[in-house]
Design a protein around this motif. Structure first.
Motif, short mmCIF file in Angstrom:
data_model
loop_
_atom_site.label_atom_id
_atom_site.label_comp_id
_atom_site.label_asym_id
_atom_site.label_seq_id
_atom_site.Cartn_x
_atom_site.Cartn_y
_atom_site.Cartn_z
N THR A 90 -8.20 -64.80 13.52
CA THR A 90 -9.51 -64.61 12.73
C THR A 90 -9.80 -63.13 12.97
N PRO A 91 -9.81 -62.33 11.92
CA PRO A 91 -10.26 -61.05 12.02
C PRO A 91 -11.65 -60.91 12.28
N ILE A 92 -12.04 -59.99 13.12
CA ILE A 92 -13.58 -59.82 13.18
C ILE A 92 -13.68 -58.18 13.53
N ALA A 93 -15.04 -57.74 13.15
CA ALA A 93 -15.36 -56.39 13.17
C ALA A 93 -15.34 -55.70 14.82
N PRO A 94 -15.16 -54.66 14.90
CA PRO A 94 -15.41 -54.13 16.47
C PRO A 94 -16.70 -54.16 16.84
N PRO A 95 -17.08 -54.66 18.05
CA PRO A 95 -18.48 -54.74 18.54
C PRO A 95 -19.39 -53.71 18.59
N HIS A 96 -18.73 -52.52 18.57
CA HIS A 96 -19.29 -51.30 18.34
C HIS A 96 -19.04 -50.53 17.33
N PRO A 97 -20.12 -50.14 16.34
CA PRO A 97 -19.68 -49.33 14.94
C PRO A 97 -18.83 -48.23 15.11
N GLU A 98 -19.10 -47.45 16.31
CA GLU A 98 -18.32 -46.22 16.61
C GLU A 98 -16.84 -46.38 16.80
N ASP A 99 -16.47 -47.80 17.13
CA ASP A 99 -14.95 -48.03 17.51
C ASP A 99 -14.35 -48.10 16.11
N ALA B 297 -8.95 -88.76 14.64
CA ALA B 297 -8.83 -87.73 13.68
C ALA B 297 -8.00 -86.48 14.12
N PRO B 298 -7.23 -85.79 13.40
CA PRO B 298 -6.42 -84.80 13.70
C PRO B 298 -7.15 -83.57 14.21
N GLU B 299 -6.73 -82.73 15.24
CA GLU B 299 -7.45 -81.66 15.54
C GLU B 299 -7.15 -80.30 14.70
N ALA B 300 -8.36 -79.52 14.47
CA ALA B 300 -8.26 -78.75 13.43
C ALA B 300 -7.47 -77.50 14.09
N ASP B 301 -6.65 -76.56 13.30
CA ASP B 301 -5.63 -75.60 14.02
C ASP B 301 -6.62 -74.56 14.59
N THR B 302 -6.21 -74.23 15.98
CA THR B 302 -7.08 -73.14 16.61
C THR B 302 -6.57 -71.95 16.00
N THR B 303 -7.55 -70.95 16.09
CA THR B 303 -7.30 -69.56 15.70
C THR B 303 -7.98 -68.66 16.71
N VAL B 304 -7.13 -67.66 16.80
CA VAL B 304 -7.65 -66.52 17.77
C VAL B 304 -8.45 -65.46 17.27
N PRO B 305 -9.50 -64.93 17.67
CA PRO B 305 -10.47 -63.63 17.17
C PRO B 305 -9.74 -62.55 17.57
N VAL B 306 -9.41 -61.60 16.71
CA VAL B 306 -8.75 -60.28 16.96
C VAL B 306 -9.57 -59.34 16.26
N ILE B 307 -9.81 -58.10 16.83
CA ILE B 307 -10.53 -57.14 16.07
C ILE B 307 -9.38 -56.26 15.10
N GLN C 228 -7.47 -53.45 18.23
CA GLN C 228 -7.55 -53.33 19.82
C GLN C 228 -6.80 -54.56 20.30
N GLY C 229 -6.47 -54.63 21.37
CA GLY C 229 -5.73 -55.76 22.22
C GLY C 229 -4.48 -56.15 21.63
N VAL C 230 -3.70 -55.14 21.23
CA VAL C 230 -2.22 -55.27 20.53
C VAL C 230 -1.49 -55.89 21.59
N HIS C 231 -1.59 -55.70 22.76
CA HIS C 231 -0.63 -56.29 23.79
C HIS C 231 -1.00 -57.77 24.41
N THR C 232 -2.03 -58.16 23.70
CA THR C 232 -2.46 -59.65 24.07
C THR C 232 -1.94 -60.53 22.93
N VAL C 233 -1.35 -60.15 21.80
CA VAL C 233 -1.16 -61.17 20.83
C VAL C 233 0.19 -61.18 20.47
#
Length: 359
Positions: free
Chosen positions: A347-356, A15-25, A335-340
């Motif tokens: 896959t957009p995710i929320a910051p781990p700390h609400p204050e961020d 079976a074909p592999e699903a497309d991988t996505t990278v989580p980013v804040i 965050q992490g603008v130099h790693t993408v």
């Protein structure tokens, strides 16, 4: 052998592999206060500021005032050593006295020769010589008077006086220093009119024009605001900061508006110009594409990244105000603008700390 072939055939159809996505804040950006795009830091200055200097050269003998002193028109501020000026004045007075004596003698001689000439007792040539001597003596007397007036001015110029009411803002010469004519001794600010000076970036100067209304607030005077208008816009940018100096005249400044106070200036939108819809992002979301600022935007259609140029309106301590390039609601990598990279599926995710999260 037949069973082995069946097993091998089954292994060849995975079976074909699903497309991988990278989580980013990544979070949607919000519209900032519209006035923020027209807000600039500044400071309070006098309408007229200039250096004070002596009109003549000499050795500085005395200073009567210090920085911060408030002075009145005609008040002495400093004194040069007057010896040379007094000697020149005395010489000019003596020269005038000698010239007046020669003129008196030439006048008497002219009157005698004119009387004798009418009786034909002297030649016409002698009369002309007498009249020429009188004219020379008269001119010498006038020249001596002018020299005396100049010497009196030179002696008076050894005292530096305030030509207006105002305040001493700086000291630029010390007692005992030999000064040239015109060399600055004090910085001086006139009393009365006050203005606020701001530095406007070159990408925002087209939104500022002479006569434009503005509102000025000061941290030192909480709860108060002052109406102001743009009086002058520098015709060229500063060579180092690449900003344009803008001067605003403050209406009814009063005594509370002191020199050097920091100010917050909000420009009113110009007629025919729509207010700028600005957005605010964290400083960590700003990326630089060469020398130009940019941000990573998550496309809504396929959740891939797009590097988009933006126009920075103002840099803050922890955030950046953008005047162009983004619309409220667009999702941006925080965050992490130099790693993408461009085109990467995320896959957009929320910051781990609400204050961020941006406020």
């Amino acid at each position: 052998m037949a069973s082995s072939l069946v097993l091998l055939a089954g292994c060849g159809h995975r079976a074909p592999e699903a497309d991988t996505t990278v989580p980013v804040i990544a979070l949607p950006v919000q519209a900032a206060d519209g006035s923020d795009a027209g807000r600039f830091p500044g400071d309070v200055h006098a309408r007229y500021e200039m250096p004070l200097s002596f009109r003549v050269g000499g050795q500085l003998a005395t200073r009567y005032v210090n920085p911060g002193d408030v002075v009145k028109q005609g008040q002495p501020l400093a004194q040069l050593d007057p010896k040379d000026a007094n000697d020149q004045l005395a010489a000019a007075k003596a020269a005038l006295a000698a010239a007046e004596h020669r003129l008196l003698f030439a006048t008497q001689q002219r009157d005698r020769d004119e009387a004798q000439s009418k009786q034909n007792l002297i030649s016409h040539l002698q009369l002309e010589q007498t009249q020429d001597a009188y004219a020379s003596a008269l001119a010498a007397r006038d020249q001596a008077q002018q020299q005396l007036s100049l010497a009196q001015n030179q002696a008076r110029y050894t005292t530096l006086v305030a030509d207006h009411d105002g305040a001493i803002t700086s000291r630029q010469a010390e007692v005992g220093q030999v000064l040239a004519a015109g060399q600055a001794v004090f910085g001086f600010a006139w009393a009365g009119e006050r203005e606020v000076q701001v530095d406007v970036p070159e990408n925002r100067i087209d939104g500022v024009a002479v006569g434009q209304a503005a509102t000025v607030t000061l941290p030192a005077l909480p709860g108060r605001s002052f109406a102001a208008k743009v009086r002058e816009v520098a015709p060229a940018a500063d060579a180092q900061s690449r900003t344009y100096l803008v001067k605003l005249t403050v209406d009814q400044p009063g005594q509370s508006l002191q020199l050097g106070m920091t100010a917050d200036v909000v420009m009113q939108p110009r007629a025919g110009h729509a207010a700028v819809v600005a957005v605010r992002i964290p400083a960590t979301a700003l990326f630089h594409q060469g020398e130009h600022p940019a941000v990573w935007v998550v496309r809504t259609a396929d959740s891939t990244l797009e590097l988009r140029p933006v126009t920075v309106a103002r840099y803050g301590e922890r955030d950046v105000l953008l005047a162009d390039g983004l619309k409220p609601g667009e999702r941006v990598v925080m965050q992490g603008v130099h790693t993408v990279s461009a085109g990467e599926k995320v896959t957009p995710i929320a910051p781990p700390h609400p204050e961020d999260a941006p406020q």
